[in-house]
Design an enzyme around this catalytic site. Structure first.
Site, PDB file in Angstrom:
ATOM      1  N   HIS A  18       0.811  -1.230   0.000  1.00 26.23           N
ATOM      2  CA  HIS A  18       0.000   0.000   0.000  1.00 26.23           C
ATOM      3  C   HIS A  18       0.846   1.283   0.000  1.00 26.23           C
ATOM      4  O   HIS A  18       0.743   2.156   0.858  1.00 26.23           O
ATOM      5  CB  HIS A  18      -1.107   0.008   1.055  1.00 26.23           C
ATOM      6  N   HIS A  26      -6.170  -8.324  13.838  1.00 30.34           N
ATOM      7  CA  HIS A  26      -6.277  -7.075  13.060  1.00 30.34           C
ATOM      8  C   HIS A  26      -6.991  -7.413  11.756  1.00 30.34           C
ATOM      9  O   HIS A  26      -6.637  -8.375  11.080  1.00 30.34           O
ATOM     10  CB  HIS A  26      -4.846  -6.573  12.820  1.00 30.34           C
ATOM     11  N   GLU A  29      -7.108  -5.734   8.949  1.00 24.03           N
ATOM     12  CA  GLU A  29      -6.594  -5.252   7.661  1.00 24.03           C
ATOM     13  C   GLU A  29      -6.368  -6.467   6.750  1.00 24.03           C
ATOM     14  O   GLU A  29      -6.066  -7.570   7.213  1.00 24.03           O
ATOM     15  CB  GLU A  29      -5.295  -4.454   7.866  1.00 24.03           C
ATOM     16  N   ASP A  39      -4.135  -7.597   4.828  1.00 25.05           N
ATOM     17  CA  ASP A  39      -2.907  -8.394   4.766  1.00 25.05           C
ATOM     18  C   ASP A  39      -2.919  -9.516   5.811  1.00 25.05           C
ATOM     19  O   ASP A  39      -2.147 -10.462   5.720  1.00 25.05           O
ATOM     20  CB  ASP A  39      -1.640  -7.526   4.914  1.00 25.05           C
ATOM     21  N   HIS A  76      -2.320  -1.193  14.415  1.00 25.79           N
ATOM     22  CA  HIS A  76      -2.190  -0.091  13.521  1.00 25.79           C
ATOM     23  C   HIS A  76      -3.513   0.584  13.162  1.00 25.79           C
ATOM     24  O   HIS A  76      -3.533   1.718  12.670  1.00 25.79           O
ATOM     25  CB  HIS A  76      -1.471  -0.689  12.303  1.00 25.79           C
ATOM     26  N   ASP A 113       0.950  -6.049  13.801  1.00 27.02           N
ATOM     27  CA  ASP A 113       1.758  -5.092  13.042  1.00 27.02           C
ATOM     28  C   ASP A 113       2.921  -4.503  13.857  1.00 27.02           C
ATOM     29  O   ASP A 113       3.937  -4.111  13.282  1.00 27.02           O
ATOM     30  CB  ASP A 113       0.880  -3.946  12.522  1.00 27.02           C
ATOM     31  N   TYR A 138      10.025   0.354   8.845  1.00 23.19           N
ATOM     32  CA  TYR A 138       8.640  -0.083   9.058  1.00 23.19           C
ATOM     33  C   TYR A 138       7.949   0.847  10.061  1.00 23.19           C
ATOM     34  O   TYR A 138       6.848   1.335   9.829  1.00 23.19           O
ATOM     35  CB  TYR A 138       8.661  -1.524   9.569  1.00 23.19           C
ATOM     36  N   HIS A 175       4.613  -9.375  10.215  1.00 19.41           N
ATOM     37  CA  HIS A 175       5.453  -9.195   9.021  1.00 19.41           C
ATOM     38  C   HIS A 175       6.914  -9.415   9.423  1.00 19.41           C
ATOM     39  O   HIS A 175       7.360  -8.894  10.449  1.00 19.41           O
ATOM     40  CB  HIS A 175       5.345  -7.769   8.469  1.00 19.41           C
TER      41      HIS A 175
HETATM   42 FE   LIG Z   1      -2.112  -3.060   9.536  1.00 25.95          FE
HETATM   43 FE   LIG Z   2       0.079  -5.603   8.508  1.00 27.87          FE
END
Ligand SMILES: [Fe+2]
Ligand SMILES: [Fe+2]
Ligand SMILES: Cc1cc2nc3c(=O)[nH]c(=O)nc-3n(C[C@H](O)[C@H](O)[C@H](O)COP(=O)(O)O)c2cc1C
Length: 401
Positions: free
Chosen positions: A30, A84, A86, A88, A153, A172, A198, A231
Site C-alpha cells: 500500500h 487485526h 486489515e 494483509d 495499527h 503489526d 517499518y 510481518h
Molecule cells: Fe495493519
Molecule cells: Fe500488517
C-alpha cells in the site's frame, strides 16, 4: 526445538508453528516500496484445542493452508484469533472459513470492520466471540490472553500473548517488511534498520498509543521470550534491542542529523540543496541529501525518524510545487513526525509559489518552521548561496540542541 523445519511450517516452541506466507515478489505494500518483499505471518497454536492466530493476504490463502495441513487438518482448527482486520492479515479468512467452523475471536471494532469487508459474501453464520483486554482463551495446556492495541495499527488492532511459552503475537507492531526463508532475528543479521523503516512509515503517527501500550505490557507483567509479529521475522535474540528502539522512536528522540530533501527541474534548486547540505556537514552533524525522485518516500521517512531538522526544496512549477514534493508533503502530513524543525527553499522564475506552499504544508504536518524559506530567482549566486549556507549551519545548530 528452535526454528525447526517441519516441511514448510516452522516450530517456534513445542506446539507453536509459523504457518504464514512469504511474498517474495511483493514490491509495493500500500505505497510502501518493499524491495525485499514481505511476509504475512500466521501462527498455529496446538494444545488440546487448536487456535490459528491471524491469517494472510487473500492471494496467499493456499500457501497458508498447505502449511497448516502439515500440522493439522484445517477442519480441526477450533478457534481463529483475528488480531487485526486489515486485508494483509484477514484477507484469507473467507477462504479459510470454507474449511473450518472455527469460532472467531475478535475485538468489537474488528467485528465492525469485518462486516465492512465480508458482508456481501456473507459471514452471518460465522460464530464470533468478542474479546477485550485480559480475556483468556484456554486451549488445554496452553492459554492465550488478549491485549487490545488500539491504533497499532488500526482502531481494532489487538495482540495475543501465549502464557506458557511467553510468546507475544504482536501483529503489526515490531514488524519488518522483508521476505526471507529464515524465521528468527539471529538468522538474518541486524534487523533494526528494517524495523526502523517499518516503524517510520506504519506506526510513526501512533507514538502516544504505543507508549501507553508498552506501559500496559509491564503492568500485566508480560515480558515475552519471543515477539512474533505479522510481518518479517520473530524477535528472540534482540528483544531488548527492539523494545528499547520502539521506546526511543515513540518518544520522538532525535540526534544530530539533518536532511536536505528536494527535487529540481533545471538544477537551481539542486545547487541550493547541496549548498545547505554541505554547510550543515561542515558544522559537524550527519547530513543526508535526498532527491525525491531517486529515493522512495519510505526511505526518506526512515531517515527522518532520528533526524532533528530538515530543509525541503522545490522549484516552482506552474505557480506551485513540483509533483514529487507534493507527494512527499501529503505523505508527511499523514505521518506527522514528532519534534521536527524545518525550513523551505526553492528556485523560481517569475511569480514563484513553491516555497509558500511547502511552508503551509509543513505547518499542517505539525512541523515547526525555523525561519522564512529561501526563494531564489533562477540560478542562485553570491548572497543567495550565502543564505543557503546560513540555513545549513542553522539546521546543524538546531539539531545539536
Ligand atoms: Fe495493519
Ligand atoms: Fe500488517
Ligand atoms: C514547466 C515549467 C513551469 C514553470 N512554472 C513556473 C511558475 O508558474 N512560476 C514561476 O515562478 N516559475 C515557473 N517556472 C520557472 C522555474 O521555477 C525556474 O526555471 C526555476 O529556476 C527552476 O528551478 P530548478 O532549476 O530547480 O528546476 C517554470 C518552469 C518550468 C520548466
Amino acid at each position: 526445538m528452535e526454528s525447526g523445519e517441519r516441511g514448510g511450517a516452522v516450530e517456534l516452541a513445542r506446539g507453536v508453528y509459523w504457518v504464514g506466507a512469504i511474498d517474495w515478489n511483493g514490491r509495493d505494500f500500500h505505497g510502501f516500496t518493499t524491495p525485499e518483499g514481505t511476509t504475512y505471518n500466521a501462527y498455529l497454536v496446538v494444545g488440546e484445542k487448536t487456535a490459528l492466530i491471524d491469517t494472510v493476504k487473500a492471494d496467499f490463502a493456499g500457501e497458508m493452508l498447505e502449511r497448516i495441513r502439515e500440522i493439522i487438518d484445517p477442519a480441526k482448527i477450533d478457534y481463529i484469533v483475528v488480531n487485526h482486520m486489515e486485508m494483509d492479515h484477514a484477507g484469507a479468512l473467507a477462504e479459510l472459513k470454507e474449511h473450518t467452523d472455527a469460532s472467531i475471536f475478535i475485538t468489537r471494532r474488528g467485528r465492525d470492520i469485518l462486516d465492512g469487508y465480508f458482508k456481501p459474501s456473507g459471514c452471518d453464520d460465522w460464530d464470533f466471540q468478542i474479546v477485550r483486554t485480559g480475556d483468556q482463551l484456554i486451549l488445554g495446556s496452553k492459554t492465550l490472553v488478549f491485549l487490545e492495541a488500539t491504533m497499532l495499527h488500526w482502531p481494532d488492532s489487538m495482540e495475543t500473548f501465549l502464557i506458557e511459552n511467553s510468546i507475544l503475537f504482536s501483529n503489526d507492531a515490531f514488524g519488518q517488511h522483508i521476505a526471507t526463508s529464515k524465521r528468527y532475528d539471529y538468522e538474518v543479521g541486524d534487523l533494526i534498520p528494517a524495523a526502523a523503516e517499518y516503524y517510520a512509515n506504519i506506526l510513526m503517527p501512533f507514538g502516544v498509543p504505543l507508549l501507553r501500550y508498552l506501559g500496559r505490557l509491564k503492568e500485566y507483567g508480560i515480558s515475552p521470550k519471543q515477539i512474533a509479529p505479522s510481518h518479517g521475522v520473530v524477535w528472540k535474540r534482540d528483544l531488548d534491542k527492539i523494545l528499547k528502539a520502539y521506546t526511543t522512536w515513540a518518544n520522538g528522540k532525535v540526534r544530530e542529523k539533518v536532511l536536505v530533501i528536494y527535487d529540481s527541474m533545471w538544477g537551481s534548486t539542486e545547487i541550493m540543496a547541496k549548498e545547505i547540505a554541505e554547510a550543515a556537514r561542515k558544522a559537524g552533524v550527519e547530513v543526508k541529501l535526498l532527491h525525491l525522485r531517486k529515493n522512495t518516500r519510505n526511505h526518506i521517512m526512515k531517515e527522518m525518524l532520528d533526524s532533528a531538522a530538515f530543509a525541503i526544496g522545490s522549484p516552482t512549477l506552474n505557480n506551485g510545487i513540483f509533483p514529487s514534493v507534493g507527494d512527499f508533503l501529503a505523505y508527511l502530513k499523514g505521518l506527522r513526525p514528532p519534534k521536527k524543525k524545518a525550513a523551505a527553499f526553492g528556485s523560481y522564475g517569475w511569480g514563484g509559489g513553491a516555497v509558500k506552499t511547502i511552508e503551509q504544508e509543513l505547518k499542517n504536518s505539525g512541523v515547526e518552521l525555523l525561519e522564512p524559506g529561501i526563494q531564489v530567482r533562477y540560478r542562485p549566486e553570491g548572497s543567495e548561496l550565502e543564505m543557503c549556507r546560513d540555513l545549513g549551519r542553522k539546521l546543524a545548530e538546531i539539531s545539536k540542541e
